[in-house]
Design an enzyme around this catalytic site. Structure first.
Site, PDB file in Angstrom:
ATOM      1  N   ARG A   1       0.615  -1.067  -0.224  1.00  0.00           N
ATOM      2  CA  ARG A   1       0.418  -0.271  -0.066  1.00  0.00           C
ATOM      3  C   ARG A   1       0.945   1.249   0.352  1.00  0.00           C
ATOM      4  NH1 ARG A   1      -6.279   0.761   0.328  1.00  0.00           N
ATOM      5  NH2 ARG A   1      -5.909   2.183  -0.236  1.00  0.00           N
TER       6      ARG A   1
ATOM      7  N   ASN B   1     -12.185  16.509  -0.818  1.00  0.00           N
ATOM      8  CA  ASN B   1     -12.934  15.297  -0.739  1.00  0.00           C
ATOM      9  C   ASN B   1     -14.220  15.667  -1.081  1.00  0.00           C
ATOM     10  OD1 ASN B   1     -13.291  12.934  -1.189  1.00  0.00           O
ATOM     11  ND2 ASN B   1     -14.029  12.282   0.839  1.00  0.00           N
ATOM     12  N   THR B   2     -15.028  14.330  -1.824  1.00  0.00           N
ATOM     13  CA  THR B   2     -16.283  15.250  -1.604  1.00  0.00           C
ATOM     14  C   THR B   2     -16.788  13.541  -0.745  1.00  0.00           C
ATOM     15  OG1 THR B   2     -18.562  15.275  -2.463  1.00  0.00           O
ATOM     16  CG2 THR B   2     -16.862  14.528  -4.085  1.00  0.00           C
ATOM     17  N   HIS B   3     -18.204  13.994  -0.197  1.00  0.00           N
ATOM     18  CA  HIS B   3     -18.311  12.699   0.075  1.00  0.00           C
ATOM     19  C   HIS B   3     -20.284  13.052   0.412  1.00  0.00           C
ATOM     20  CE1 HIS B   3     -18.317   9.295   3.025  1.00  0.00           C
ATOM     21  NE2 HIS B   3     -19.354   9.652   3.333  1.00  0.00           N
TER      22      HIS B   3
ATOM     23  N   GLY C   1      -7.472  10.489   8.413  1.00  0.00           N
ATOM     24  CA  GLY C   1      -8.744   9.659   8.515  1.00  0.00           C
ATOM     25  C   GLY C   1      -9.358   8.810   7.532  1.00  0.00           C
TER      26      GLY C   1
ATOM     27  N   ASP D   1     -12.589  10.037   5.827  1.00  0.00           N
ATOM     28  CA  ASP D   1     -13.814  11.330   5.964  1.00  0.00           C
ATOM     29  C   ASP D   1     -14.218  12.569   7.051  1.00  0.00           C
ATOM     30  OD1 ASP D   1     -15.684   8.911   3.956  1.00  0.00           O
ATOM     31  OD2 ASP D   1     -14.570  10.751   3.640  1.00  0.00           O
TER      32      ASP D   1
HETATM   33  C1  GRF Z   1     -20.360  10.741  -5.551  1.00  0.00           C
HETATM   34  O1  GRF Z   1     -21.088  10.728  -4.592  1.00  0.00           O
HETATM   35  C2  GRF Z   1     -18.872  11.146  -4.319  1.00  0.00           C
HETATM   36  O2  GRF Z   1     -19.179  11.581  -3.934  1.00  0.00           O
HETATM   37  C3  GRF Z   1     -19.039   9.526  -3.834  1.00  0.00           C
HETATM   38  O3  GRF Z   1     -19.122   8.614  -5.486  1.00  0.00           O
HETATM   39  C4  GRF Z   1     -19.905   9.499  -5.825  1.00  0.00           C
HETATM   40  C5  GRF Z   1     -19.181   9.466  -7.338  1.00  0.00           C
HETATM   41  O4  GRF Z   1     -19.670  10.060  -7.892  1.00  0.00           O
HETATM   42  N1  GRF Z   1     -17.657   8.562  -3.109  1.00  0.00           N
HETATM   43  P1  GRF Z   1     -18.880  10.650  -9.660  1.00  0.00           P
HETATM   44  O5  GRF Z   1     -17.693   9.699  -9.680  1.00  0.00           O
HETATM   45  O6  GRF Z   1     -18.661  11.565  -9.886  1.00  0.00           O
HETATM   46  O7  GRF Z   1     -19.732  10.798 -10.774  1.00  0.00           O
END
Ligand code: GRF
Length: 202
Positions: free
Chosen positions: A67, A109-111, A145, A147
């Site tokens: 990793r 990051n987007t969650h 960590g 998210d």
């Molecule tokens: C997004 O909702 C992201 O937050 C999650 O997976 C999705 C990815 O969507 N981890 P995309 O690949 O940007 O269409």
């Protein structure tokens, strides 16, 4: 500002960034995507990058001894494009020490959930299973960590009785794409500082 975007799937968040930059112009938006990286091949996210004429790179965990070697390779492949900001948009791997040493504090990051609720790879499914009445999405800085880094912005999405995971996720993604485009543009144009868990955008 130079953005490297990391993807693992359909890349609709990447596409939203590319469309916004094309529409507003990189100068007005404050950033341009200079490369797209992924942890796997054969995904729409890489096709979207290629269609946009962007350089791409793929670092698959199985191609490395361990990793840490993968993490180092990902950091080096990212660094080659000299990003100001890294955007993890649906990237489904947890970056490690080496990556964070170089890009910690400037990786967003987007969650698809309202952190700290429902972190991890199944945030939409977990919120639905829990019976949450509202959920949403979170744009945050990546720390060591899962998210768990400082939150920049969140968007709320109602959960409907008839929702299944994909219907709810699609509705979340509509909010998420707008939020990510807005946040990345502001960070790029206005700069930012991180003070503990607080993100300050002047
Ligand atoms: C997004 O909702 C992201 O937050 C999650 O997976 C999705 C990815 O969507 N981890 P995309 O690949 O940007 O269409």
């Amino acid at each position: 500002k130079r953005l490297v975007v990391l993807v693992s799937g359909s890349g609709t968040n990447l596409q939203a960034l590319l469309d916004a930059i094309a529409e507003r112009g990189a100068d007005a938006y404050g950033a341009e995507v200079v490369a797209v990286g992924a942890d796997r091949t054969g995904i729409a996210g890489l096709e979207r990058a290629e269609r946009a004429g962007l350089p791409t790179f793929v670092c698959r965990v199985k191609d490395y001894a361990n990793r840490d070697e993968w993490d180092r390779a990902l950091a080096e492949a990212t660094a080659a494009h000299e990003p100001d900001l890294v955007v993890s948009a649906g990237f489904m791997k947890i970056v490690g020490k080496e990556f964070l040493a170089r890009f910690g504090g400037r990786t967003v990051n987007t969650h698809p959930a309202l952190l700290p609720s429902f972190p991890g790879a199944h945030g939409v499914r977990d919120a639905l299973a829990y019976g949450a009445k509202v959920t949403g999405c979170t744009v945050h800085f990546v720390d060591d960590g899962v998210d768990s880094g400082p939150i920049i912005a969140q968007g709320v999405v109602d959960v409907r009785d008839e929702d299944d995971e994909s219907a709810l996720h699609e509705r979340i993604k509509e909010v998420e794409r707008r939020l990510l485009v807005e946040v990345v543009g502001r960070l790029a144009r206005d700069g930012f500082s991180i003070e503990g868990r607080k993100v300050v955008i002047p």
